[in-house]
Design a protein around this motif. Structure first.
Motif, PDB file in Angstrom:
ATOM      1  N   ASN A  20     -12.974  33.132  15.368  1.00 39.85           N
ATOM      2  CA  ASN A  20     -12.216  33.984  16.274  1.00 39.85           C
ATOM      3  C   ASN A  20     -10.731  33.801  15.948  1.00 39.85           C
ATOM      4  O   ASN A  20     -10.116  32.818  16.337  1.00 39.85           O
ATOM      5  CB  ASN A  20     -12.501  33.600  17.730  1.00 39.85           C
ATOM      6  N   GLU A  21     -10.163  34.745  15.227  1.00 42.87           N
ATOM      7  CA  GLU A  21      -8.770  34.644  14.801  1.00 42.87           C
ATOM      8  C   GLU A  21      -7.788  34.871  15.944  1.00 42.87           C
ATOM      9  O   GLU A  21      -6.615  34.533  15.821  1.00 42.87           O
ATOM     10  CB  GLU A  21      -8.507  35.628  13.664  1.00 42.87           C
ATOM     11  N   ARG A  22      -8.253  35.406  17.046  1.00 46.90           N
ATOM     12  CA  ARG A  22      -7.387  35.640  18.201  1.00 46.90           C
ATOM     13  C   ARG A  22      -7.334  34.437  19.134  1.00 46.90           C
ATOM     14  O   ARG A  22      -6.538  34.410  20.059  1.00 46.90           O
ATOM     15  CB  ARG A  22      -7.873  36.869  18.956  1.00 46.90           C
ATOM     16  N   PHE A  23      -8.179  33.454  18.885  1.00 47.42           N
ATOM     17  CA  PHE A  23      -8.224  32.256  19.713  1.00 47.42           C
ATOM     18  C   PHE A  23      -6.929  31.464  19.568  1.00 47.42           C
ATOM     19  O   PHE A  23      -6.433  31.272  18.462  1.00 47.42           O
ATOM     20  CB  PHE A  23      -9.419  31.389  19.292  1.00 47.42           C
ATOM     21  N   ARG A  24      -6.391  31.001  20.677  1.00 43.04           N
ATOM     22  CA  ARG A  24      -5.187  30.180  20.678  1.00 43.04           C
ATOM     23  C   ARG A  24      -5.525  28.830  21.309  1.00 43.04           C
ATOM     24  O   ARG A  24      -5.742  28.739  22.513  1.00 43.04           O
ATOM     25  CB  ARG A  24      -4.059  30.845  21.476  1.00 43.04           C
ATOM     26  N   PRO A  25      -5.582  27.772  20.494  1.00 43.74           N
ATOM     27  CA  PRO A  25      -5.929  26.462  21.028  1.00 43.74           C
ATOM     28  C   PRO A  25      -4.849  25.932  21.975  1.00 43.74           C
ATOM     29  O   PRO A  25      -3.658  26.199  21.789  1.00 43.74           O
ATOM     30  CB  PRO A  25      -6.049  25.570  19.789  1.00 43.74           C
ATOM     31  N   ASP A  26      -5.301  25.195  22.990  1.00 46.75           N
ATOM     32  CA  ASP A  26      -4.352  24.567  23.901  1.00 46.75           C
ATOM     33  C   ASP A  26      -3.820  23.281  23.248  1.00 46.75           C
ATOM     34  O   ASP A  26      -4.168  22.951  22.115  1.00 46.75           O
ATOM     35  CB  ASP A  26      -4.991  24.306  25.266  1.00 46.75           C
ATOM     36  N   GLU A  27      -2.987  22.552  23.965  1.00 45.60           N
ATOM     37  CA  GLU A  27      -2.354  21.348  23.398  1.00 45.60           C
ATOM     38  C   GLU A  27      -3.378  20.308  22.967  1.00 45.60           C
ATOM     39  O   GLU A  27      -3.252  19.700  21.901  1.00 45.60           O
ATOM     40  CB  GLU A  27      -1.390  20.736  24.408  1.00 45.60           C
ATOM     41  N   ARG A  28      -4.384  20.070  23.785  1.00 51.38           N
ATOM     42  CA  ARG A  28      -5.402  19.076  23.440  1.00 51.38           C
ATOM     43  C   ARG A  28      -6.198  19.514  22.210  1.00 51.38           C
ATOM     44  O   ARG A  28      -6.487  18.717  21.326  1.00 51.38           O
ATOM     45  CB  ARG A  28      -6.330  18.826  24.622  1.00 51.38           C
ATOM     46  N   GLN A  29      -6.541  20.772  22.152  1.00 54.21           N
ATOM     47  CA  GLN A  29      -7.269  21.280  20.992  1.00 54.21           C
ATOM     48  C   GLN A  29      -6.420  21.210  19.732  1.00 54.21           C
ATOM     49  O   GLN A  29      -6.925  20.888  18.661  1.00 54.21           O
ATOM     50  CB  GLN A  29      -7.735  22.717  21.258  1.00 54.21           C
TER      51      GLN A  29
END
Length: 71
Positions: free
Chosen positions: A3-12
């Motif tokens: 998923n190229e639109r996924f934006r990981p959070d800080e922990r990820q």
């Protein structure tokens, strides 16, 4: 499928950085288990697992075996 639109959070993002540290020129994939991530990130395992599940669902990380993840 990634998923190229996924934006990981800080922990990820932190998990991805640990996984990237395990790479070298002969092995472009970094591996880690939740225990290692828990120790390196000083974060409770339940939060590590939740973040890993999100990364797996997004296709950014692969669960290669029980308790072993690959970037």
């Amino acid at each position: 499928m990634v998923n190229e639109r996924f934006r990981p959070d800080e922990r990820q993002e932190a998990i991805l950085e640990v996984l990237k540290q395990g790479r070298d020129k002969d092995q472009p994939w970094g591996y880690a288990n939740p225990k290692r991530l828990e120790q390196e990130l000083d974060t409770r395992r339940q939060y590590i697992n939740r973040s890993l599940n999100g990364l797996v669902d997004a296709g950014w990380v692969e669960k290669v075996n029980r308790g072993l993840y690959r970037f």
